[in-house]
Design a protein around this motif. Structure first.
Motif, PDB file in Angstrom:
ATOM      1  N   TRP A  55      43.778  44.759  35.532  1.00  0.00           N
ATOM      2  CA  TRP A  55      42.637  45.176  36.005  1.00  0.00           C
ATOM      3  C   TRP A  55      42.202  46.452  35.629  1.00  0.00           C
ATOM      4  O   TRP A  55      40.912  46.600  35.548  1.00  0.00           O
TER       5      TRP A  55
ATOM      6  N   TYR B  61      38.490  47.209  44.888  1.00  0.00           N
ATOM      7  CA  TYR B  61      38.550  45.548  44.159  1.00  0.00           C
ATOM      8  C   TYR B  61      39.270  45.009  45.183  1.00  0.00           C
ATOM      9  O   TYR B  61      40.503  45.269  45.227  1.00  0.00           O
TER      10      TYR B  61
ATOM     11  N   GLU C 155      41.345  41.332  45.953  1.00  0.00           N
ATOM     12  CA  GLU C 155      41.575  40.266  45.341  1.00  0.00           C
ATOM     13  C   GLU C 155      41.787  39.186  46.654  1.00  0.00           C
ATOM     14  O   GLU C 155      41.122  38.109  46.718  1.00  0.00           O
TER      15      GLU C 155
ATOM     16  N   MET D  62      36.880  39.065  44.981  1.00  0.00           N
ATOM     17  CA  MET D  62      37.061  38.064  44.012  1.00  0.00           C
ATOM     18  C   MET D  62      36.409  36.647  44.333  1.00  0.00           C
ATOM     19  O   MET D  62      35.730  36.218  43.457  1.00  0.00           O
TER      20      MET D  62
ATOM     21  N   ASP E 175      36.808  37.330  39.261  1.00  0.00           N
ATOM     22  CA  ASP E 175      38.301  37.501  39.151  1.00  0.00           C
ATOM     23  C   ASP E 175      38.502  38.538  37.697  1.00  0.00           C
ATOM     24  O   ASP E 175      38.072  38.043  36.782  1.00  0.00           O
TER      25      ASP E 175
END
Length: 450
Positions: free
Chosen positions: A32, A131, A133, A148, A169
């Motif tokens: 990441w 961010y 996920e 994502m 992603d």
């Protein structure tokens, strides 16, 4: 910013800004943080006097102790703070190096607990970008999310949906990193012939996994080479792991699990010639090359198949489209102590930790579902997951069968390519950060030590 003076358009200097990245473990740093800081520099410029990028690590049960050197190896990052000092900053705003802070900035979350950017953003007076996920938490207090998948947007209250944008992603960015320039000649370095088959061995990077994983993959390689002598083996060494430590898990004097995992030991050999790679050698003459170049995505792409443990490496292999078999041996249940949260704390307690580890692992083994990230993404077993009292000869036979039927490997590769995300998440996340910088104005926040 452009302004008009006496009929002429001039560039107005943009105030210097700070980007503070929050992350935790080695997996997040590799998959990441690395692509994100590269994209931030491409988007916002490389001059640290205008855009300064700092990284703060938070405590992580999977940390190896080498995260700071790893992060300092990223040229895009200007300042790094170890996890040991995280709570001091979170609670009191103190940093051991007395960091100063600019008037404008953005806190970017790339691992840890999503409450951290909320608290630190308030302390610094900075906007926040997360961010996300799997979950987008605290949407009332976060300024923007890069998510994502689109289904995350449906799971937040409607009044906050406008804060979420699908970026994709981040782990899929490894596909672009694998084509980076100045890669070494892998075929020459590994002495690969036209008929050679390259098998990647990824036994883990921490003692909890290496204790069983290292002797297991060595035993598998030993049996496989007797079946297919043209096969070559390589271990992509994690940047957080030194070679002597890695080799100690192949030494029966320091790893009692070797006899339980096939009985194949190995010693570290470091050639005198500077261009030759170090390797592990077994008493039978089997050599396993140790690949220390990082990132190792170009190497992984050359592998016909990888034998790996669970973790972020399954996501990287999946994003690269590399076929794999995922191994989780249970010959010594008390050796696995890397669980998150309360189970991990109990399993590592002095004295009684071994008892807790055995109990927790027995319960967990009976409840686990899909383990590899590509299988989790797809909701089905694209790649084999082998759990239990694993026998090296049986796994070697399974690998042999796959190598003898390349169509099966190709089908696995195609399915991996179908479920992996498309590259481009990092540039989109960088654009979100840029938008938050443009939306902010100098706010009085923390200005150094208090």
């Amino acid at each position: 910013m452009r302004v008009c003076v006496n009929g002429s358009v001039l560039e107005k200097p943009v105030p210097a800004v700070d980007i503070l990245i929050l992350a935790n473990g080695p997996g997040e740093l590799a998959t990441w943080v690395k692509p994100t800081v590269q994209a931030l520099r491409q988007t916002l410029g490389t001059d640290p006097t205008q855009v300064r990028i700092s990284l703060m690590l938070s405590p992580c049960p999977h940390a190896t102790g080498q995260e700071v050197p790893m992060a300092r190896g990223y040229p895009e990052i200007d300042r790094v703070q170890a996890a040991d000092h995280f709570w001091g900053f979170l609670l009191w705003g103190q940093t051991p190096e007395a960091w100063d802070w600019r008037d404008r900035g953005v806190v970017v979350f790339l691992g840890g607990d999503q409450i951290f950017p909320v608290l630190i953003g308030r302390r610094l007076g900075y906007r926040t970008v997360v961010y996300a996920e799997w979950d987008a938490r605290w949407p009332a207090w976060i300024d923007a999310f890069g998510v994502m998948k689109p289904d995350l947007i449906k799971r937040v209250p409607p009044q906050y949906a406008h804060k979420l944008q699908v970026v994709g992603d981040l782990i899929a960015e490894v596909a672009t990193l694998a084509t980076a320039p100045h890669q070494p000649d892998i075929a020459q370095a590994l002495d690969l012939r036209p008929d050679s088959e390259l098998i990647g061995l990824l036994p883990g990077s921490k003692a909890a996994k290496l204790t069983q994983g290292m002797p297991l993959v060595l035993a598998i390689a030993h049996h496989l080479q007797t079946l297919r002598p043209q096969t070559r083996f390589v271990i992509p060494v994690a940047p957080t792991l030194d070679l002597k430590t890695l080799a100690s898990f192949a030494n029966p004097n320091s790893n009692v699990c070797i006899q339980r995992m096939g009985g194949i030991a190995a010693k570290l050999v470091t050639p005198a010639a500077p261009r030759e790679r170090p390797y592990l050698e077994t008493p039978t003459g089997l050599r396993v090359t140790l690949w220390t170049d990082f990132p190792h995505y170009s190497l992984l792409r050359q592998c016909h198949l990888c034998l790996t443990t669970v973790g972020a490496n399954t996501a990287e292999l999946g994003s690269l489209g590399v076929p794999m078999i995922v191994l989780l041996p249970t010959q010594q249940l008390d050796a696995m102590r890397a669980w998150d949260g309360l189970p991990g704390l109990l399993a590592n307690l002095p004295g009684v930790g071994t008892l807790f580890a055995r109990l927790i692992n027995r319960v967990a083994m009976g409840r686990l579902g899909l383990l590899a990230w590509p299988n989790i993404w797809a909701g089905e077993a694209i790649v084999p997951e082998l759990l239990g009292q694993l026998q090296p000869t049986a796994i070697a036979d399974q690998v042999f069968d796959l190598l003898c039927h390349p169509t099966q490997l190709h089908q696995m590769q195609q399915r991996l390519q179908q479920v992996r995300g498309a590259p481009g998440a990092a540039p989109k996340l960088a654009q979100l950060v840029k938008a938050q910088l443009e939306a902010t104005s100098p706010i009085s926040g923390l200005r150094g030590q208090r």
